[in-house]
Design a protein around this motif. Structure first.
Motif, PDB file in Angstrom:
ATOM      1  N   LYS A  96      -3.456   1.676  10.077  1.00  0.00           N
ATOM      2  CA  LYS A  96      -3.786   1.875   8.718  1.00  0.00           C
ATOM      3  C   LYS A  96      -2.636   1.646   7.688  1.00  0.00           C
ATOM      4  O   LYS A  96      -1.387   2.137   8.264  1.00  0.00           O
ATOM      5  N   LYS A  97      -2.694   1.163   6.624  1.00  0.00           N
ATOM      6  CA  LYS A  97      -1.504   0.836   5.732  1.00  0.00           C
ATOM      7  C   LYS A  97      -1.391   2.004   4.527  1.00  0.00           C
ATOM      8  O   LYS A  97      -2.315   2.959   4.632  1.00  0.00           O
ATOM      9  N   ASN A 116      -1.197   4.108   0.964  1.00  0.00           N
ATOM     10  CA  ASN A 116      -1.937   3.915  -0.218  1.00  0.00           C
ATOM     11  C   ASN A 116      -0.708   4.626  -1.222  1.00  0.00           C
ATOM     12  O   ASN A 116       0.187   4.933  -0.924  1.00  0.00           O
ATOM     13  N   THR A 147     -12.455  -0.743  -3.247  1.00  0.00           N
ATOM     14  CA  THR A 147     -13.447   0.304  -2.987  1.00  0.00           C
ATOM     15  C   THR A 147     -13.458   1.428  -4.164  1.00  0.00           C
ATOM     16  O   THR A 147     -14.442   2.311  -4.207  1.00  0.00           O
ATOM     17  N   THR A 153      -9.953   3.055   2.182  1.00  0.00           N
ATOM     18  CA  THR A 153     -10.101   2.621   3.379  1.00  0.00           C
ATOM     19  C   THR A 153      -8.488   2.360   3.694  1.00  0.00           C
ATOM     20  O   THR A 153      -8.124   1.825   5.002  1.00  0.00           O
ATOM     21  N   LYS A 154      -7.617   2.675   3.007  1.00  0.00           N
ATOM     22  CA  LYS A 154      -6.125   2.476   3.166  1.00  0.00           C
ATOM     23  C   LYS A 154      -5.731   1.073   3.496  1.00  0.00           C
ATOM     24  O   LYS A 154      -4.941   0.740   4.443  1.00  0.00           O
ATOM     25  N   CYS A 155      -6.440   0.159   2.781  1.00  0.00           N
ATOM     26  CA  CYS A 155      -6.255  -1.262   2.996  1.00  0.00           C
ATOM     27  C   CYS A 155      -4.693  -1.513   2.553  1.00  0.00           C
ATOM     28  O   CYS A 155      -4.191  -2.709   3.063  1.00  0.00           O
TER      29      CYS A 155
END
Length: 128
Positions: free
Chosen positions: A5-6, A8, A30, A51-53
């Protein structure tokens, strides 16, 4: 946290690096980031929707430089610190007196009205 996970922008907010520009809110796929300017210019992240994109983190201009401490360093005897806007010399509110401009222009049309007024008033003087 899952290593895949990246980050945020919460990391940026927590470290007082957020300048309140809203780029993260605009880029969040999102819609997990909201900035309610009636309360603050700080983003609020809905961790359930996030989503911690990493898009918000990558787009953020605040990562890597201390915006808040830099802004506070600008305060001197001629300025004051405003918690919502940072260092300020003075603050004015205004809107166009022309309802057509006021209702159709951005930010109440004050800049548009000043530009229209300029040629008649001779102020401010600008270089050709």
């Amino acid at each position: 946290m899952n290593k895949n996970k990246k980050k945020n922008v919460q990391l940026i907010i927590d470290n007082n690096l957020c300048c309140g520009c809203g780029a993260c809110e605009g880029m969040c796929p999102t819609k997990a980031i909201i900035i309610d300017i009636t309360k603050s210019y700080r983003p609020v992240i809905n961790e359930t929707s996030c989503t911690k994109c990493g898009i918000c983190y990558q787009i953020c201009p605040g990562k890597g430089w201390p915006a808040l401490s830099w802004a506070r360093s600008l305060v001197d005897r001629n300025t004051y610190w405003d918690d919502n806007y940072g260092p300020a010399y003075d603050c004015f509110l205004g809107k166009s007196a022309d309802d057509n401009i006021h209702l159709q222009a951005a930010s109440g049309g004050i800049a548009t009205s000043l530009v229209i007024l300029h040629p008649r008033s001779g102020w401010p003087q600008v270089a050709p």
